[in-house]
Design a protein around this motif. Sequence first.
Motif, PDB file in Angstrom:
ATOM      1  N   ALA A  49     -10.586  46.618  71.636  1.00  0.00           N
ATOM      2  CA  ALA A  49      -9.261  46.077  71.937  1.00  0.00           C
ATOM      3  C   ALA A  49      -8.864  46.285  73.390  1.00  0.00           C
ATOM      4  N   ASN A  50      -9.664  47.022  74.145  1.00  0.00           N
ATOM      5  CA  ASN A  50      -9.317  47.318  75.536  1.00  0.00           C
ATOM      6  C   ASN A  50     -10.107  46.500  76.549  1.00  0.00           C
ATOM      7  N   ALA A  51     -11.085  45.771  76.088  1.00  0.00           N
ATOM      8  CA  ALA A  51     -11.959  45.028  76.996  1.00  0.00           C
ATOM      9  C   ALA A  51     -11.320  43.720  77.426  1.00  0.00           C
ATOM     10  N   LYS A  52     -11.736  43.251  78.599  1.00  0.00           N
ATOM     11  CA  LYS A  52     -11.352  41.910  79.045  1.00  0.00           C
ATOM     12  C   LYS A  52     -12.128  40.933  78.165  1.00  0.00           C
ATOM     13  N   LEU A  53     -11.417  40.013  77.525  1.00  0.00           N
ATOM     14  CA  LEU A  53     -12.065  39.089  76.606  1.00  0.00           C
ATOM     15  C   LEU A  53     -12.525  37.823  77.308  1.00  0.00           C
ATOM     16  N   THR A  54     -13.679  37.344  76.885  1.00  0.00           N
ATOM     17  CA  THR A  54     -14.241  36.108  77.408  1.00  0.00           C
ATOM     18  C   THR A  54     -14.411  35.133  76.248  1.00  0.00           C
ATOM     19  N   GLN A  55     -14.495  33.857  76.567  1.00  0.00           N
ATOM     20  CA  GLN A  55     -14.745  32.852  75.541  1.00  0.00           C
ATOM     21  C   GLN A  55     -16.233  32.836  75.233  1.00  0.00           C
ATOM     22  N   GLU A  56     -16.576  33.174  73.988  1.00  0.00           N
ATOM     23  CA  GLU A  56     -17.975  33.219  73.569  1.00  0.00           C
ATOM     24  C   GLU A  56     -18.226  32.047  72.633  1.00  0.00           C
ATOM     25  N   HIS A  57     -19.263  31.285  72.933  1.00  0.00           N
ATOM     26  CA  HIS A  57     -19.624  30.139  72.100  1.00  0.00           C
ATOM     27  C   HIS A  57     -20.541  30.628  70.982  1.00  0.00           C
ATOM     28  N   VAL A  58     -20.069  30.558  69.752  1.00  0.00           N
ATOM     29  CA  VAL A  58     -20.852  31.025  68.613  1.00  0.00           C
ATOM     30  C   VAL A  58     -22.175  30.267  68.571  1.00  0.00           C
ATOM     31  N   VAL A  59     -22.110  28.946  68.638  1.00  0.00           N
ATOM     32  CA  VAL A  59     -23.315  28.127  68.804  1.00  0.00           C
ATOM     33  C   VAL A  59     -23.389  27.809  70.293  1.00  0.00           C
ATOM     34  N   PRO A  60     -24.393  28.348  70.997  1.00  0.00           N
ATOM     35  CA  PRO A  60     -24.471  28.151  72.447  1.00  0.00           C
ATOM     36  C   PRO A  60     -24.472  26.670  72.845  1.00  0.00           C
ATOM     37  N   LEU A  61     -23.890  26.388  73.992  1.00  0.00           N
ATOM     38  CA  LEU A  61     -23.873  25.012  74.498  1.00  0.00           C
ATOM     39  C   LEU A  61     -25.283  24.450  74.609  1.00  0.00           C
ATOM     40  N   SER A  62     -26.225  25.315  75.006  1.00  0.00           N
ATOM     41  CA  SER A  62     -27.608  24.861  75.179  1.00  0.00           C
ATOM     42  C   SER A  62     -28.264  24.481  73.853  1.00  0.00           C
ATOM     43  N   GLN A  63     -27.635  24.851  72.738  1.00  0.00           N
ATOM     44  CA  GLN A  63     -28.167  24.514  71.418  1.00  0.00           C
ATOM     45  C   GLN A  63     -27.271  23.522  70.687  1.00  0.00           C
ATOM     46  N   GLY A  64     -26.460  22.815  71.457  1.00  0.00           N
ATOM     47  CA  GLY A  64     -25.632  21.761  70.879  1.00  0.00           C
ATOM     48  C   GLY A  64     -24.227  22.177  70.501  1.00  0.00           C
ATOM     49  N   GLY A  65     -23.840  23.409  70.819  1.00  0.00           N
ATOM     50  CA  GLY A  65     -22.483  23.862  70.518  1.00  0.00           C
ATOM     51  C   GLY A  65     -21.461  23.143  71.378  1.00  0.00           C
ATOM     52  N   SER A  66     -20.231  23.129  70.907  1.00  0.00           N
ATOM     53  CA  SER A  66     -19.174  22.435  71.647  1.00  0.00           C
ATOM     54  C   SER A  66     -18.213  23.439  72.278  1.00  0.00           C
ATOM     55  N   VAL A  67     -17.432  22.949  73.209  1.00  0.00           N
ATOM     56  CA  VAL A  67     -16.369  23.745  73.814  1.00  0.00           C
ATOM     57  C   VAL A  67     -15.115  23.405  73.018  1.00  0.00           C
ATOM     58  N   SER A  68     -15.088  23.867  71.784  1.00  0.00           N
ATOM     59  CA  SER A  68     -14.017  23.576  70.846  1.00  0.00           C
ATOM     60  C   SER A  68     -13.546  24.873  70.219  1.00  0.00           C
ATOM     61  N   TRP A  69     -12.294  24.924  69.794  1.00  0.00           N
ATOM     62  CA  TRP A  69     -11.759  26.134  69.167  1.00  0.00           C
ATOM     63  C   TRP A  69     -12.577  26.532  67.958  1.00  0.00           C
ATOM     64  N   ARG A  70     -13.280  25.575  67.335  1.00  0.00           N
ATOM     65  CA  ARG A  70     -14.107  25.884  66.164  1.00  0.00           C
ATOM     66  C   ARG A  70     -15.371  26.648  66.530  1.00  0.00           C
ATOM     67  N   ASN A  71     -15.728  26.642  67.793  1.00  0.00           N
ATOM     68  CA  ASN A  71     -16.986  27.261  68.232  1.00  0.00           C
ATOM     69  C   ASN A  71     -16.754  28.414  69.201  1.00  0.00           C
ATOM     70  N   ILE A  72     -15.506  28.793  69.414  1.00  0.00           N
ATOM     71  CA  ILE A  72     -15.209  29.830  70.405  1.00  0.00           C
ATOM     72  C   ILE A  72     -14.518  31.015  69.749  1.00  0.00           C
ATOM     73  N   VAL A  73     -15.015  32.203  70.069  1.00  0.00           N
ATOM     74  CA  VAL A  73     -14.376  33.442  69.631  1.00  0.00           C
ATOM     75  C   VAL A  73     -14.199  34.334  70.852  1.00  0.00           C
ATOM     76  N   PRO A  74     -13.235  35.260  70.799  1.00  0.00           N
ATOM     77  CA  PRO A  74     -13.094  36.197  71.911  1.00  0.00           C
ATOM     78  C   PRO A  74     -14.178  37.273  71.814  1.00  0.00           C
ATOM     79  N   ALA A  75     -14.800  37.572  72.938  1.00  0.00           N
ATOM     80  CA  ALA A  75     -15.837  38.604  72.970  1.00  0.00           C
ATOM     81  C   ALA A  75     -15.716  39.379  74.272  1.00  0.00           C
ATOM     82  N   CYS A  76     -15.993  40.669  74.187  1.00  0.00           N
ATOM     83  CA  CYS A  76     -16.029  41.461  75.418  1.00  0.00           C
ATOM     84  C   CYS A  76     -17.228  40.985  76.234  1.00  0.00           C
ATOM     85  N   GLU A  77     -17.225  41.288  77.511  1.00  0.00           N
ATOM     86  CA  GLU A  77     -18.312  40.825  78.372  1.00  0.00           C
ATOM     87  C   GLU A  77     -19.658  41.369  77.907  1.00  0.00           C
ATOM     88  N   TYR A  78     -19.681  42.630  77.428  1.00  0.00           N
ATOM     89  CA  TYR A  78     -20.935  43.227  76.979  1.00  0.00           C
ATOM     90  C   TYR A  78     -21.529  42.431  75.809  1.00  0.00           C
TER      91      TYR A  78
END
Length: 105
Positions: A49-78
């Motif tokens: 809960a203390n980390a700077k959050l980044t947009q993480e693509h659950v299905v990577p863009l390189s594997q056909g994932g989209s830049v959509s709320w359905r494919n993005i979760v908050p993730a720490c940089e690590y």
Amino acid sequence: NKEGILSRTQERANRKRALIIQAQVTTDSSEWKTIQEEFFHMCAYCGDANAKLTQEHVVPLSQGGSVSWRNIVPACEYCNKSKGVKPLLTWLFLRESKTNENCCI
């Protein structure tokens, strides 16, 4: 050599930029705020809960994932860097395997 490394780094950045442009871009700042709220402003993977959050693509863009709320979760940089372009289940399995290596059983 340094020029070769810089060149490869720039090539990767250019490929990622092209993937983002080709992807269906639907996540705006208000959607990103909503996504973070749904995860209680914590990393979706480790719960930090203390980390700077980044947009993480659950299905990577390189594997056909989209830049959509359905494919993005908050993730720490690590976690985001650790997952990279691996499929989610593969990354979770590898992460769990590394945790179990340190187990005393």
